[in-house]
Enzyme design. Structure first.
Site, short mmCIF file in Angstrom:
data_model
loop_
_atom_site.label_atom_id
_atom_site.label_comp_id
_atom_site.label_asym_id
_atom_site.label_seq_id
_atom_site.Cartn_x
_atom_site.Cartn_y
_atom_site.Cartn_z
N CYS A 2 -34.21 25.92 -83.68
CA CYS A 2 -35.59 26.31 -84.01
C CYS A 2 -36.60 25.17 -83.87
CB CYS A 2 -35.68 26.83 -85.43
SG CYS A 2 -34.57 28.19 -85.76
N ARG A 27 -35.16 22.19 -77.20
CA ARG A 27 -34.23 22.33 -78.33
C ARG A 27 -33.39 23.59 -78.23
NH1 ARG A 27 -36.23 19.32 -82.90
NH2 ARG A 27 -35.55 20.87 -84.40
N TRP A 75 -33.92 30.11 -82.97
CA TRP A 75 -32.53 30.16 -82.48
C TRP A 75 -31.76 30.94 -83.53
CZ3 TRP A 75 -27.56 28.59 -83.82
CH2 TRP A 75 -26.64 28.50 -82.77
N ASN A 101 -36.70 26.59 -90.41
CA ASN A 101 -35.53 26.14 -89.66
C ASN A 101 -34.46 25.84 -90.70
OD1 ASN A 101 -33.78 25.06 -87.82
ND2 ASN A 101 -34.93 23.17 -87.47
N GLY A 102 -33.23 26.32 -90.49
CA GLY A 102 -32.19 26.03 -91.46
C GLY A 102 -31.44 27.28 -91.85
N GLU A 487 -14.87 16.17 -71.88
CA GLU A 487 -16.30 16.25 -71.59
C GLU A 487 -16.54 17.05 -70.30
OE1 GLU A 487 -18.81 15.84 -73.23
OE2 GLU A 487 -20.48 15.48 -71.88
N LYS A 491 -18.86 20.31 -70.27
CA LYS A 491 -20.04 20.44 -69.40
C LYS A 491 -19.95 21.72 -68.59
CE LYS A 491 -22.27 18.31 -70.79
NZ LYS A 491 -22.28 17.29 -71.81
N GLU A 494 -20.34 24.91 -70.73
CA GLU A 494 -21.70 25.05 -71.27
C GLU A 494 -22.66 25.65 -70.26
OE1 GLU A 494 -23.38 21.71 -74.11
OE2 GLU A 494 -22.38 20.85 -72.39
N HIS A 510 4.18 20.63 -72.36
CA HIS A 510 4.46 21.14 -73.71
C HIS A 510 3.73 22.46 -73.97
CE1 HIS A 510 6.65 17.52 -74.61
NE2 HIS A 510 5.63 16.80 -74.17
N LYS A 609 -30.53 22.22 -78.12
CA LYS A 609 -30.45 20.77 -77.89
C LYS A 609 -30.29 20.01 -79.19
CE LYS A 609 -30.71 17.20 -75.20
NZ LYS A 609 -29.52 16.99 -74.35
#
Ligand code: F6R
Length: 614
Positions: A2, A27, A75, A101-102, A487, A491, A494, A510, A609
């Site tokens: 948010c 964000r 968001w 926000n929260g 990573e 990436k 995402e 394994h 973000k």
């Protein structure tokens, strides 16, 4: 996550709110809204799902006018992405508007109580309880700030909010409870701006004040007043931000992510500047001067972060163990904050967070601080909450990263961790003068090595064209390349939404090797490092089972290249630098796959973000 923007002054609020929210787009969000007070003190509100462009279209038909307003990019956490759930939320009388926000953990209970007293809710959000709680106090004739203070005593969780009231002298009350994202206030003559983050204020003000958790700010035409959670006045100084008041620009690139990938040689030069003296073989971290006296007692390093920052922590653990020769561990911050970890005052805790506002990381930092550990934040945002909790901070100096998928802040984190490991080793005499000189020789060349890795971009694009329709990717590596495999997988998933996993190469037999089949492509990180031949053995085991294997391979290694289905080539670099340089093909491959699939690379679905909620 948010974004919040508020304005109180003598100009039209609408374009200012829109510009501020646009600068917070990075964000991540899924709906938007504005409430502006009209000349007669009534709220005019407009909301929309989707991007800000959709809100602007609605505003074309409904031009809200007024000098005071609040805006929000949401968001979704509680309640689906709908116009009703978008902020601002109003009370039953349309007398208060709130953007938040929260997360309000006890909102169900509060909502039931409010409904039993006759309040009508229009959304499924947790946030909407706030305006109704405020409404009850305003009905008793109390001030807006008293009503906000009361509402905050009722909620459990972390919230950051702006509230404004109709039909009174214009006022915006801002408050923070816990770590749910920051609030920054821009102060100009007869004008006040308030937003989640500095980029939103850049076009309007360089005179900045920060609101800390537990504080309330009252913005009015008389100026600004700060109080703590007991209602006591707080004095605060304005600081001038030496920031370039221009918005980030894509320049010649189609996507911020690609621009940010290509910027990495410059970013890493910036990280080295003033810290590593190439001419005199010096290495200094003046930002740590406040904690140098405490360093001799340190006997363990705990590195932590979330997502990509956790992957950086994993590489950092390896650097600290091999260079500083101290025991080290890497922790996922969202787990660490609740774990029964033994933390001692002889621990150095290093928190990695590009945004400096990740709620889980901030809470994990608070926990470490309470246990008496020495605390360093590595962040890309000066003055973020992480720097206020930490005893000392190391700035990534990567410039604003707009692409939601972290790229340049990842390699900047890795480089800072490498420098920190040498610095601590020097401090503890575990790095000799000769070793220091060798490290600095290597570091000097790093930006060039990164440039050489980026030169492979056209070849990686060609490879990505061939593999864009692959259904599953499996990344595997050993040692300090294992976090880079993780990573690479992160990436890819995402921004391309393709299923991808990272595994230690030695673990393949394994379990994960059972996945090998026609739909799966393995990416093996096998450049020239010790134990490379062990990864080669695993490659053979996959090839024997008709698996498709692409390799991250050192240029010139024709022997290995000839046994693979395709290669992402790396320049030959000193072993400590391999993880940093190997991040480049991982980023480029993910980027080009997403490009081939025609996806919204800078704003991947469901992601934010700055993850300011738990
Ligand atoms: C992935 C990514 C995220 C972040 C994570 C932590 O590309 O960016 O996984 O790394 O949300 O964010 P920070 O570093 O801001 O604490």
């Amino acid at each position: 996550m948010c974004g919040i923007m508020g304005y109180l002054g003598n100009q039209e609020a609408r374009p200012i709110l829109l510009q501020g929210l646009e600068n917070l787009e990075y964000r991540g969000y899924d709906s938007t809204g504005l409430s502006i007070l009209s000349e007669t003190g009534e709220f005019q509100s407009v909301k929309s799902t989707g991007r800000l462009s959709a809100l602007k279209s609605v505003l074309e038909k409904n031009k809200l006018s007024g000098n005071v307003g609040i805006g929000h990019t949401r968001w979704a956490t509680h309640g689906q992405v709908t116009v009703e759930n978008a902020h601002p939320h109003l009370d039953c009388n349309n007398s208060v508007a709130v953007v938040q926000n929260g997360i309000i953990e006890n909102y169900r209970q509060i909502k039931e109580n409010l409904q039993s007293r006759g309040h009508i809710f229009k959304s499924d959000t947790d946030s909407e309880v706030i305006p109704h709680l405020i409404e009850e106090v305003l009905d008793q004739g109390q001030s807006l700030e008293s009503a906000v203070e009361f509402a905050l005593t009722q909620v459990k969780g972390s919230v950051t909010l702006l509230v404004t009231q109709s039909k009174i002298d214009p006022k915006i009350v801002a408050a923070r409870l816990g770590n749910a994202g920051g609030l920054v206030i821009g102060v100009e003559d007869n004008e006040l701006f308030i937003a989640s983050d500095i980029p939103a204020l850049l076009p309007f003000s360089n005179n900045i004040m920060f609101l800390n958790p537990g504080e309330i700010a009252i913005l009015s035409t008389d100026g600004i007043e700060f109080v703590d959670d007991q209602g006591r006045t707080i004095e605060k100084q304005v600081s001038t931000q030496l920031v370039n008041a221009t918005e980030p620009d894509k320049g010649e690139y189609d996507w911020f992510m690609y621009k940010e990938i290509m910027e990495q040689p410059d970013v890493l030069l910036n990280v080295l500047r003033d810290r590593v003296g190439i001419d005199n073989f010096s290495l200094e971290l003046p930002e740590l001067s406040s904690i140098t006296e405490q360093l001799p007692k340190i006997n363990r390093v705990i590195l932590m972060g979330c997502g990509t920052s956790y992957h950086a922590a994993l590489v950092g653990k390896g650097f600290i163990e091999s260079i500083t020769k101290l025991p080290a561990q890497a922790e996922i911050a969202s787990e660490f904050r609740y774990a029964n970890q033994v933390i001692r005052d002889t621990d150095l805790v290093v928190a990695l967070t590009q945004s400096g506002e990740t709620a889980d990381t901030l809470e994990a930092m608070e926990k470490a601080k309470q246990a008496g550990a020495v605390l360093i934040a590595i962040t890309n945002v000066l003055d973020s909450q992480s720097t206020r909790i930490a005893d000392a901070s190391l700035h990534m100096r990567a410039g604003i990263e707009v692409g939601v998928a972290s790229t340049k802040t990842f390699t900047a984190s890795l480089l800072i961790l490498y420098i920190l490991s040498i610095y601590l080793g020097k401090n503890r005499s575990s790095v000799s003068e000769i070793e220091l000189t060798e490290h600095i020789h290597d570091l000097e060349k790093l930006p060039e090595y990164i440039g050489n890795a980026l030169n492979e971009s056209p070849n990686i694009h060609l490879l990505a064209k061939d593999y864009a329709n692959t259904q599953y990717f499996l990344f595997m590596a050993r040692g300090l390349l294992f976090p880079i495999a993780l990573e690479g997988a992160l990436k890819l998933k995402e921004i391309s939404y393709i299923h991808a996993e990272g595994h230690p190469a030695g673990e393949m037999k394994h379990g994960p090797i059972a996945l090998i089949g026609p739909d799966v492509t393995t990416i093996a990180l096998a450049p020239n490092v010790p134990n490379k031949e062990k990864t080669e053995t695993t490659i053979e085991e996959i090839k024997t089972r008709n698996g498709v294997v692409l390799g991250v391979v050192t240029a010139g290694d024709s022997n290995l290249a000839s046994r693979l289905d395709g290669c992402l080539f790396l320049p030959s670099v000193p072993v400590n630098l391999v993880p940093i340089v190997a991040a480049i093909p991982m980023q480029l491959f993910a980027y080009f796959i997403a490009l081939e699939k025609g996806l919204d690379i800078d704003h991947p679905r469901n992601l934010a973000k700055s993850v300011t909620v738990e």
